[in-house]
Design a protein around this motif. Structure first.
Motif, PDB file in Angstrom:
ATOM      1  N   PHE A  23       0.836  -1.200   0.000  1.00 24.17           N
ATOM      2  CA  PHE A  23       0.000   0.000   0.000  1.00 24.17           C
ATOM      3  C   PHE A  23       0.874   1.253   0.000  1.00 24.17           C
ATOM      4  N   LEU A  24       1.824   1.322   0.931  1.00 23.63           N
ATOM      5  CA  LEU A  24       2.647   2.518   1.081  1.00 23.63           C
ATOM      6  C   LEU A  24       3.606   2.698  -0.093  1.00 23.63           C
ATOM      7  N   GLY A  25       4.191   1.606  -0.594  1.00 22.10           N
ATOM      8  CA  GLY A  25       5.107   1.719  -1.718  1.00 22.10           C
ATOM      9  C   GLY A  25       4.411   2.139  -2.995  1.00 22.10           C
ATOM     10  N   THR A  26       3.237   1.578  -3.255  1.00 23.67           N
ATOM     11  CA  THR A  26       2.488   1.929  -4.462  1.00 23.67           C
ATOM     12  C   THR A  26       1.985   3.362  -4.400  1.00 23.67           C
ATOM     13  N   SER A  27       1.443   3.756  -3.249  1.00 20.07           N
ATOM     14  CA  SER A  27       0.940   5.128  -3.132  1.00 20.07           C
ATOM     15  C   SER A  27       2.082   6.144  -3.165  1.00 20.07           C
ATOM     16  N   ALA A  28       3.270   5.773  -2.683  1.00 18.74           N
ATOM     17  CA  ALA A  28       4.410   6.702  -2.695  1.00 18.74           C
ATOM     18  C   ALA A  28       4.770   7.083  -4.125  1.00 18.74           C
ATOM     19  N   PHE A  29       4.935   6.097  -4.992  1.00 25.00           N
ATOM     20  CA  PHE A  29       5.276   6.387  -6.386  1.00 25.00           C
ATOM     21  C   PHE A  29       4.117   7.064  -7.108  1.00 25.00           C
ATOM     22  N   PHE A  30       2.902   6.622  -6.800  1.00 24.99           N
ATOM     23  CA  PHE A  30       1.741   7.226  -7.443  1.00 24.99           C
ATOM     24  C   PHE A  30       1.701   8.732  -7.204  1.00 24.99           C
ATOM     25  N   PHE A  31       1.819   9.130  -5.944  1.00 23.56           N
ATOM     26  CA  PHE A  31       1.672  10.551  -5.643  1.00 23.56           C
ATOM     27  C   PHE A  31       2.896  11.374  -6.028  1.00 23.56           C
ATOM     28  N   LEU A  32       4.070  10.783  -6.013  1.00 24.33           N
ATOM     29  CA  LEU A  32       5.227  11.531  -6.499  1.00 24.33           C
ATOM     30  C   LEU A  32       5.049  11.884  -7.974  1.00 24.33           C
ATOM     31  N   ILE A  33       4.658  10.902  -8.775  1.00 19.33           N
ATOM     32  CA  ILE A  33       4.483  11.146 -10.209  1.00 19.33           C
ATOM     33  C   ILE A  33       3.334  12.109 -10.472  1.00 19.33           C
TER      34      ILE A  33
END
Length: 257
Positions: A180-190
């Protein structure tokens, strides 16, 4: 003037923004969606439109720390499913900002967040074992990804409030904490980096507002470190409950302001 600078603030106002920046860091590495409280603080201290421009670089600082912490846990197939729909939502949000006033924006997003939180709770109580992320490839799964993607892009563009929408989507597809945290981290950075040209074009960011951001970004770091410390100490059920609770609080704040 749409932007805000460090010199416009009193000591108490800066302290409130610093506390909100601390919470941004925590939300990025621990309880995603909790930064809706930060959104409300920024909008209370600053003019509503200016607050979105000031908050965006603070969020990006938190995204960078989250990616550095959880980069190995991102699920890229999920991200690729979401990005096209999110792009549509960002464009729609930009057009919406051209004509909608602050009251319409707040009410619309608050209602969406509460509705989606209710749907998520209902689905989790009536459904069986959630699917693994790799299994969400059915037609219904693709429709859900597109729906959440458009809403996430729209809400993140108009009020930096896409966190709860994406949190509910990732929970509904069965992600565990680290995924959850890894996927959302890249999602919101991009997504947040892609919003910068739109925010500049709308007059919400300039060199003066970036000076305030530089001062606030310092407070994101301890919040992110505390979040990293806290995550292993939060069990999965409590983690999910905190994410949903943060979504409800954020939606109520937007509706009641």
């Amino acid at each position: 003037m749409n932007t805000m600078t460090l010199w416009h603030l009193s000591g108490w106002q800066f302290a409130a923004l610093a506390a909100a920046a601390l919470l941004v860091g925590f939300s990025k590495t621990a309880v995603s969606g909790a930064n809706t409280v930060s959104l409300a603080v920024f909008a209370a201290v600053l003019p509503a439109r200016a607050s979105t421009g000031v908050l965006l670089p603070v969020l990006i600082a938190g995204d960078l720390l989250a990616v550095a912490t959880y980069r190995r846990h991102a699920h890229w197939p999920t991200l690729w499913r979401l990005f096209p729909a999110v792009a549509v939502g960002v464009v729609a949000g930009t057009l919406f900002l051209v004509w909608a006033d602050d009251g319409v924006v707040r009410t619309s997003i608050g209602a969406i967040l509460l509705l989606m939180a209710g749907v998520t709770v209902w689905r989790r109580r009536t459904a069986g074992t959630p699917q693994a992320p790799d299994a969400v490839t059915t037609r219904a799964g693709r429709v859900k990804a597109r729906s959440y993607g458009v809403l996430g892009g729209f809400t993140t563009m108009v009020a930096n409030a896409g966190g709860p929408v994406m949190s509910l989507y990732l929970l509904s597809t069965g992600f565990r904490k680290l995924g959850f945290l890894g996927t959302s981290a890249f999602f919101f950075l991009i997504v947040n980096v892609s919003k910068v040209p739109f925010s500049v074009g709308l007059g919400l960011m300039d060199r003066r507002s970036l000076l305030l951001d530089a001062a606030l970004a310092v407070f994101v770091v301890p919040g992110a470190l505390f979040g990293k410390w806290a995550v292993p100490r939060i069990n999965q059920r409590l983690f999910e409950q905190l994410v949903i609770a943060a979504t409800v609080v954020g939606g109520l704040q937007l509706l009641l302001r």
